[in-house]
Design a protein around this motif. Structure first.
Motif, PDB file in Angstrom:
ATOM      1  N   UNK A  37       1.051  -1.080   0.028  1.00 47.11           N
ATOM      2  CA  UNK A  37       0.275  -0.298  -0.043  1.00 47.11           C
ATOM      3  C   UNK A  37       1.087   1.256   0.182  1.00 47.11           C
ATOM      4  N   UNK A  38       2.357   1.108   0.785  1.00 44.72           N
ATOM      5  CA  UNK A  38       2.961   1.929   1.084  1.00 44.72           C
ATOM      6  C   UNK A  38       3.424   2.775  -0.231  1.00 44.72           C
ATOM      7  N   UNK A  39       3.680   1.665  -1.370  1.00 38.98           N
ATOM      8  CA  UNK A  39       4.451   2.010  -2.774  1.00 38.98           C
ATOM      9  C   UNK A  39       3.488   2.158  -3.255  1.00 38.98           C
ATOM     10  N   UNK A  40       1.756   1.473  -3.085  1.00 32.73           N
ATOM     11  CA  UNK A  40       1.270   2.217  -4.855  1.00 32.73           C
ATOM     12  C   UNK A  40       0.484   3.376  -3.860  1.00 32.73           C
ATOM     13  N   UNK A  41       0.737   4.117  -2.704  1.00 31.55           N
ATOM     14  CA  UNK A  41       0.757   5.775  -2.430  1.00 31.55           C
ATOM     15  C   UNK A  41       1.857   6.718  -3.174  1.00 31.55           C
ATOM     16  N   UNK A  42       3.084   6.084  -2.742  1.00 34.36           N
ATOM     17  CA  UNK A  42       4.200   6.916  -2.826  1.00 34.36           C
ATOM     18  C   UNK A  42       4.161   6.898  -5.101  1.00 34.36           C
ATOM     19  N   UNK A  43       3.623   5.698  -5.477  1.00 29.57           N
ATOM     20  CA  UNK A  43       3.032   6.104  -7.404  1.00 29.57           C
ATOM     21  C   UNK A  43       2.405   6.835  -7.492  1.00 29.57           C
ATOM     22  N   UNK A  44       1.230   6.859  -6.684  1.00 28.88           N
ATOM     23  CA  UNK A  44       0.306   7.644  -6.995  1.00 28.88           C
ATOM     24  C   UNK A  44       0.488   9.332  -6.949  1.00 28.88           C
ATOM     25  N   UNK A  45       1.675   9.574  -6.032  1.00 33.12           N
ATOM     26  CA  UNK A  45       2.229  10.930  -5.831  1.00 33.12           C
ATOM     27  C   UNK A  45       3.337  11.489  -6.672  1.00 33.12           C
ATOM     28  N   UNK A  46       3.876  10.041  -7.006  1.00 32.03           N
ATOM     29  CA  UNK A  46       5.099  10.768  -7.646  1.00 32.03           C
ATOM     30  C   UNK A  46       4.865  10.297  -9.213  1.00 32.03           C
ATOM     31  N   UNK A  47       3.832   9.571  -9.866  1.00 30.40           N
ATOM     32  CA  UNK A  47       3.656   9.647 -11.001  1.00 30.40           C
ATOM     33  C   UNK A  47       3.058  10.613 -11.379  1.00 30.40           C
ATOM     34  N   UNK A  48       2.101  11.052 -10.790  1.00 32.56           N
ATOM     35  CA  UNK A  48       1.483  12.469 -11.193  1.00 32.56           C
ATOM     36  C   UNK A  48       2.567  13.672 -11.471  1.00 32.56           C
TER      37      UNK A  48
END
Length: 243
Positions: A37-48
């Motif tokens: 979940x932490x990686x998904x949140x990071x990806x959701x912030x970093x990607x955009x």
């Protein structure tokens, strides 16, 4: 130095907050699920940020023509070196704006940005100081004591080029119709490709934008204030002359 301490505290706070969120997820969901979940949140912030926010802020206020055009100092680095171009319109002539650029720097007029972070917490200049108008080629425009770009070329009322072997910075004032000015700032970097460089860019990129857009807006406001005072004085002189 206070500026170093504040920047260090901001970076440390971001790291601690991120680790705190991750620890909370692990405690709540378990190690494996919490990490996912932490990686998904990071990806959701970093990607955009990488896809939208980063490209937008690196050309904040600048037109397509300004981003693509050649500027003084571009020749200091390889043609395809990464660059950032930001700009703002100012409702006075370049001659009114340029003196504010000559004062920029720690220990000088400040950075016209968030003073509680830079210039060691001291307020940036609110007036043109004749003693700070003597910037010369070879002078360092300090961000921190002993650190900052060195002036390479100064053309009065047009541009200042600073930089070293791996970066360059140009501040340019360009006259536009109606006696207005476009203030354009271009940073270019040719830093070595390494893990440390990428980590530094990730940490500094958002902060650099926040600081520079504030700097450009504050220079605009100060120059327009001076321009308004000058116009009032001219009107008074003309009125007295007619009498």
């Amino acid at each position: 130095m206070r500026t170093k301490q504040i920047i260090g505290l901001i970076v440390l706070s971001c790291i601690v907050a991120s680790l705190g969120v991750l620890a909370g997820l692990i405690a709540w969901l378990g190690a494996a699920t919490g990490l996912r979940v932490g990686l998904l949140i990071a990806a959701g912030l970093i990607g955009p940020y990488l896809a939208v926010v980063g490209p937008w802020q690196r050309r904040w206020g600048a037109t397509t023509a300004e981003v693509s055009c050649a500027m003084p100092g571009d020749e200091l680095l390889r043609p395809d070196a990464p660059s950032t171009t930001r700009a703002i319109s100012i409702d006075v002539s370049p001659e009114v704006v340029f003196p504010w650029l000559l004062q920029i720097g720690y220990g000088r007029g400040g950075w016209y940005s968030y003073d509680w972070i830079d210039n060691d917490g001291k307020p940036s200049a609110e007036r043109i100081d004749p003693a700070l108008q003597r910037l010369a080629v070879g002078d360092r425009i300090e961000m921190l004591p002993g650190f900052g770009p060195v002036a390479r070329e100064i053309v009065p009322n047009h541009h200042i080029v600073c930089g070293g072997e791996m970066d360059s910075w140009c501040l340019l004032v360009e006259s536009t119709p109606g006696g207005r000015t476009r203030l354009i700032s271009r940073w270019r970097q040719d830093w070595p490709k390494s893990a440390g460089t990428y980590v530094w860019i990730a940490l500094s990129d958002p902060g650099a934008f926040l600081m520079e857009q504030k700097m450009l807006r504050r220079i605009r406001d100060l120059a327009e204030r001076d321009g308004a005072v000058k116009r009032v004085m001219q009107e008074i002189m003309l009125s007295c002359g007619r009498r």
